[in-house]
Structures are given as C-alpha cells and as structure tokens.
Design a protein around this motif. Structure first.
Motif, PDB file in Angstrom:
ATOM      1  N   GLU A 146       0.750  -1.221   0.151  1.00  7.23           N
ATOM      2  CA  GLU A 146      -0.398  -0.006  -0.001  1.00  7.23           C
ATOM      3  C   GLU A 146       0.678   1.098   0.039  1.00  7.23           C
ATOM      4  OE1 GLU A 146      -3.822  -1.776   2.358  1.00  7.23           O
ATOM      5  OE2 GLU A 146      -2.323  -0.467   3.584  1.00  7.23           O
ATOM      6  N   ALA A 147       2.505   1.085  -0.043  1.00  5.14           N
ATOM      7  CA  ALA A 147       3.399   1.789   0.303  1.00  5.14           C
ATOM      8  C   ALA A 147       4.652   2.324   0.027  1.00  5.14           C
ATOM      9  CB  ALA A 147       2.584   3.061   2.088  1.00  5.14           C
ATOM     10  N   VAL A 148       5.133   3.129  -0.770  1.00  6.61           N
ATOM     11  CA  VAL A 148       6.701   2.808  -0.965  1.00  6.61           C
ATOM     12  C   VAL A 148       6.561   4.128  -0.491  1.00  6.61           C
ATOM     13  CG1 VAL A 148       7.748   3.624  -3.128  1.00  6.61           C
ATOM     14  CG2 VAL A 148       6.331   1.974  -3.098  1.00  6.61           C
ATOM     15  N   VAL A 149       7.972   3.779   0.711  1.00 11.89           N
ATOM     16  CA  VAL A 149       8.786   5.299   1.621  1.00 11.89           C
ATOM     17  C   VAL A 149       9.939   5.363   0.296  1.00 11.89           C
ATOM     18  CG1 VAL A 149       9.725   6.326   3.431  1.00 11.89           C
ATOM     19  CG2 VAL A 149       7.908   4.237   3.351  1.00 11.89           C
ATOM     20  N   THR A 150      10.017   6.506  -0.235  1.00 11.38           N
ATOM     21  CA  THR A 150      11.118   6.456  -1.062  1.00 11.38           C
ATOM     22  C   THR A 150      12.261   7.756   0.086  1.00 11.38           C
ATOM     23  OG1 THR A 150      11.695   7.860  -2.881  1.00 11.38           O
ATOM     24  CG2 THR A 150       9.793   8.854  -1.916  1.00 11.38           C
ATOM     25  N   VAL A 151      13.417   7.880  -0.373  1.00 11.27           N
ATOM     26  CA  VAL A 151      14.031   8.789   1.031  1.00 11.27           C
ATOM     27  C   VAL A 151      13.611  10.261  -0.061  1.00 11.27           C
ATOM     28  CG1 VAL A 151      16.669   9.685   1.679  1.00 11.27           C
ATOM     29  CG2 VAL A 151      15.778   7.352   1.362  1.00 11.27           C
ATOM     30  N   VAL A 152      14.393  10.866  -1.397  1.00  6.60           N
ATOM     31  CA  VAL A 152      13.901  11.979  -1.521  1.00  6.60           C
ATOM     32  C   VAL A 152      12.956  11.088  -3.181  1.00  6.60           C
ATOM     33  CG1 VAL A 152      14.935  13.320  -3.581  1.00  6.60           C
ATOM     34  CG2 VAL A 152      16.675  12.535  -2.307  1.00  6.60           C
ATOM     35  N   ASP A 153      11.835  11.936  -3.495  1.00  7.27           N
ATOM     36  CA  ASP A 153      10.619  12.274  -4.378  1.00  7.27           C
ATOM     37  C   ASP A 153      11.315  13.287  -5.113  1.00  7.27           C
ATOM     38  OD1 ASP A 153       8.880  11.977  -6.120  1.00  7.27           O
ATOM     39  OD2 ASP A 153       7.319  12.776  -4.212  1.00  7.27           O
ATOM     40  N   ARG A 154      11.702  13.029  -6.337  1.00  7.61           N
ATOM     41  CA  ARG A 154      12.221  14.667  -7.399  1.00  7.61           C
ATOM     42  C   ARG A 154      10.631  14.877  -7.835  1.00  7.61           C
ATOM     43  NH1 ARG A 154      17.437  14.505  -9.676  1.00  7.61           N
ATOM     44  NH2 ARG A 154      16.435  15.402 -11.743  1.00  7.61           N
ATOM     45  N   LEU A 172      10.532  10.907   2.766  1.00 12.94           N
ATOM     46  CA  LEU A 172      11.539  11.501   3.641  1.00 12.94           C
ATOM     47  C   LEU A 172      11.637  12.931   3.088  1.00 12.94           C
ATOM     48  CD1 LEU A 172      13.456   8.795   5.046  1.00 12.94           C
ATOM     49  CD2 LEU A 172      10.702   9.546   5.505  1.00 12.94           C
ATOM     50  N   VAL A 173      11.532  13.398   1.786  1.00 12.07           N
ATOM     51  CA  VAL A 173      12.507  14.354   1.372  1.00 12.07           C
ATOM     52  C   VAL A 173      11.625  14.307   0.705  1.00 12.07           C
ATOM     53  CG1 VAL A 173      14.376  16.365   1.027  1.00 12.07           C
ATOM     54  CG2 VAL A 173      14.352  14.843   3.225  1.00 12.07           C
ATOM     55  N   ARG A 174      11.462  16.050   0.176  1.00 17.04           N
ATOM     56  CA  ARG A 174      11.169  16.325  -1.704  1.00 17.04           C
ATOM     57  C   ARG A 174      12.335  17.184  -2.775  1.00 17.04           C
ATOM     58  NH1 ARG A 174       6.147  15.808   1.221  1.00 17.04           N
ATOM     59  NH2 ARG A 174       4.471  15.443   0.419  1.00 17.04           N
ATOM     60  N   ALA A 175      12.016  16.738  -3.728  1.00 19.31           N
ATOM     61  CA  ALA A 175      13.927  17.301  -4.084  1.00 19.31           C
ATOM     62  C   ALA A 175      13.577  19.110  -4.104  1.00 19.31           C
ATOM     63  CB  ALA A 175      13.651  17.070  -6.019  1.00 19.31           C
ATOM     64  N   SER A 176      11.726  19.482  -4.215  1.00 24.58           N
ATOM     65  CA  SER A 176      11.851  20.965  -4.214  1.00 24.58           C
ATOM     66  C   SER A 176      11.946  21.568  -2.670  1.00 24.58           C
ATOM     67  CB  SER A 176      10.400  21.505  -4.303  1.00 24.58           C
ATOM     68  OG  SER A 176       9.985  21.182  -3.425  1.00 24.58           O
ATOM     69  N   VAL A 179      16.192  21.445  -3.343  1.00 24.80           N
ATOM     70  CA  VAL A 179      17.695  22.124  -3.789  1.00 24.80           C
ATOM     71  C   VAL A 179      17.105  23.547  -3.386  1.00 24.80           C
ATOM     72  CG1 VAL A 179      17.265  20.777  -5.644  1.00 24.80           C
ATOM     73  CG2 VAL A 179      15.628  22.059  -5.257  1.00 24.80           C
ATOM     74  N   SER A 180      15.629  23.816  -2.856  1.00 28.27           N
ATOM     75  CA  SER A 180      15.716  25.224  -1.838  1.00 28.27           C
ATOM     76  C   SER A 180      16.570  24.784  -0.910  1.00 28.27           C
ATOM     77  CB  SER A 180      14.613  25.548  -2.339  1.00 28.27           C
ATOM     78  OG  SER A 180      13.920  24.978  -0.966  1.00 28.27           O
ATOM     79  N   SER A 181      16.332  24.395   0.334  1.00 29.67           N
ATOM     80  CA  SER A 181      17.455  23.784   1.183  1.00 29.67           C
ATOM     81  C   SER A 181      18.498  24.925   1.481  1.00 29.67           C
ATOM     82  CB  SER A 181      17.276  23.004   1.916  1.00 29.67           C
ATOM     83  OG  SER A 181      18.314  23.275   3.316  1.00 29.67           O
ATOM     84  N   PRO A 182      19.193  25.916   2.225  1.00 32.43           N
ATOM     85  CA  PRO A 182      20.610  26.364   2.027  1.00 32.43           C
ATOM     86  C   PRO A 182      21.760  25.548   2.017  1.00 32.43           C
ATOM     87  CG  PRO A 182      18.876  27.011   3.980  1.00 32.43           C
ATOM     88  CD  PRO A 182      18.618  25.968   3.297  1.00 32.43           C
ATOM     89  N   GLN A 183      22.936  25.909   1.285  1.00 27.76           N
ATOM     90  CA  GLN A 183      23.447  24.605   1.329  1.00 27.76           C
ATOM     91  C   GLN A 183      24.417  24.377   2.204  1.00 27.76           C
ATOM     92  OE1 GLN A 183      24.468  23.491  -1.747  1.00 27.76           O
ATOM     93  NE2 GLN A 183      23.097  24.408  -3.172  1.00 27.76           N
TER      94      GLN A 183
END
Length: 183
Positions: A146-154, A172-176, A179-183
């Motif tokens: 019923e579910a897939v847990v992904t580390v990063v969804d692009r 766990l984290v979305r790509a947006s 990439v928008s998080s401070p480096q």
C-alpha cells in the motif's frame, strides 16, 4: 508516536548534503532527462551516520503503517531496506528484478506470503517505474503493498503513477525541499 518535525527533515537534508549525496551541475538521469542536480543515495547508504538517520526517519513513518515486513528492490534499495529492518525490527524482503534460475531460485529473498503487508523502500523516485514491477510481483503472490517510502521524491510523477496502482508514495524529503534548502 512522535511525528516528523521540521528539524528532523532539515537534519536529514543537511546529512544528505554533507555526505555528498546531493550534487549540483548538469546531469543526465537514468530516464534520459536532464537535471541541474543529482541525488546519489549510494553515497548516503554507504555513510553510517546518514544511513542511520534515514533508517530512523523511515521507521518512524512505517510504525504507523502496521506492516509485516520491509522490502527493497535489488540492488539500490538493499542497504536502505536492511537498515530499516534493523531499526524497526521488521523482517526484510528483497525483490530481484527477475527469477533466479539457480540455487533455490525465485524472485524473493525473505517471506512473501498471501495477505502479508509489505512496505517498499526506494532511494530516489522519479517516475516510480522501477518499483512498479516489484509491486506487481509481490501482489502476484497475494501479498499487499500500500505504500512506498522513498528517501527523495524528485516530484516527477512517481506519486501519481503509484497512486494509479493504489499505492501511496511517502517521501522523507521532496526534491523541492532539498534544492531550496540552504547549502
């Protein structure tokens, strides 16, 4: 159960960047699409601290799903699924891309039984294509996904594609965010 907080997510984002899993530049993805960033979860899954953080975050989400086991598609998801299995105490199922023709054979390592509920782990999802075949194989055995847990969804269609199979994508984290998080 403690729900995910901003600090947990930011801590995971920071860990992914610190271990070198996130790179910026010009990249061609497996799908052939071009991207200005690349997420190499293999870097994260070979870094013990980052892998532990991923396993803890995924386990927190999985506990609310009431599943019988965690699964991963060979080869990319094996370290993630193994770490989550160890963290959660849930049995591990590995899904090969095709049946093995020697030894004991088969497509699965671990128990896939009729009625058992399995959550799959993915490293990075783009369209969801690579996990769809595994879901179909598991369901063919009568087990439930019923579910897939992904580390990063692009955020490139995986959520919608999996929803068409009645499977929820849980990032766990979305790509947006990455990439928008401070480096």
């Amino acid at each position: 159960m403690v729900k995910e907080s901003f600090n947990d997510k930011q801590s995971l984002i920071d860990a992914l960047k610190e271990c070198g899993a996130v790179r910026f530049g010009d990249f061609t993805l497996a799908s052939g699409k071009k991207s200005s960033y690349y997420v190499d979860i293999k870097k994260a899954s070979t870094d013990p601290l980052t892998l532990k953080k991923i396993a803890r975050e995924a386990t927190t989400l999985i506990r609310d799903m009431h599943v019988d086991s965690v699964g991963g598609v060979v080869l990319g998801s094996v370290p993630l699924a193994t770490a989550v299995s160890l963290e959660s105490g849930l049995p591990l199922v590995l899904i090969r891309k095709s049946d093995k023709s020697y030894g004991t054979g088969g497509r699965f390592v671990g128990d896939v039984r009729e009625g058992s509920k399995i959550v799959l782990l993915e490293d990075v999802t783009t369209s969801g294509g690579s996990v769809k075949d595994a879901i179909e194989a598991i369901r063919a055995e009568g087990a439930i996904v019923e579910a897939v847990v992904t580390v990063v969804d692009r955020e490139s269609g995986a959520s919608e594609n999996l929803a068409s199979m009645d499977v929820k994508l849980v990032p766990l984290v979305r790509a947006s965010e990455l990439v928008s998080s401070p480096q």
